[in-house]
Design a protein around this motif. Structure first.
Motif: not given
Length: 194
Positions: A105, A108, A120, A122-123, A125, A150, A152-153
């Motif tokens: 990931a 961010t 935080s 983000e990866y 999904s 979330k 993708n995060s």
């Protein structure tokens, strides 16, 4: 098996390419306690100790590991989180961690909350990994609790002790990190798809 409770930080001393493999020599305060053939998690990646020389030890990452983790992005002088395999008669202070990275990931956001930090990530999904609010996640080998999950995060909150004793103190926005999602969640997700 690991717990995600980091024992020490190791410094990358030497990186040596060998065909598609990468031999990584490191030094840390646990070197004298290690032995050849021992499994040690490096930023959450289970690697086998293949040599010990004084205060340095060597592990080898194969192409599969280099393609799916951040091990191939390390440079000499970098610090990695390390943990030896858990003992069956010890407390499980973190959560069950296999040392098998699911994906990477990107960091961010890194916020200093004047006493704690929020990071935080983000990866992708499309790889079908999921987090849940207050569930477990392993970031660069560190067992943490998910905040703000979330599709993708997600975020994590870091206490001062964790910040000072892991690689979080050098983590910046844009850095690539290793993720291992909760093994129980992965089994449940797989069973639900059958």
């Amino acid at each position: 098996m690991f717990t995600g409770i980091i024992e020490s930080a190791a410094k990358v001393v030497l990186l040596k390419k060998d065909n598609t493999n990468l031999h990584m020599s490191l030094s840390c305060d646990l070197t004298q306690e290690l032995k050849i053939d021992q499994s040690v998690a490096h930023n959450g990646v289970c690697l086998t100790v293949v040599a010990i020389d004084g205060n340095q030890y060597t592990v080898t990452a194969i192409e599969e590991t280099l393609n799916k983790t951040n091990i191939g992005t390390l440079k000499e002088g970098d610090i990695v989180n390390i943990e030896r395999a858990m003992k069956m008669d010890a407390r499980l202070d973190g959560h069950i961690v296999q040392g098998h990275v699911d994906q990477t990931a990107i960091c961010t956001e890194a916020i200093d909350n004047d006493g704690s930090w929020t990071f935080s990530f983000e990866y992708d999904s499309k790889l079908n990994n999921v987090t849940i609010e207050k569930g477990s996640i392993c970031i660069n080998g560190v067992s943490l609790t998910v905040v703000d999950s979330k599709a993708n995060s997600f975020s994590v909150a870091i206490i001062p002790y964790t910040y000072e004793h892991t690689g979080f103190k050098t983590l910046s926005v844009g850095d690539k990190i290793n993720l291992e999602f909760d093994v129980i969640g992965k089994y449940v997700k797989r069973l639900m798809s059958l």
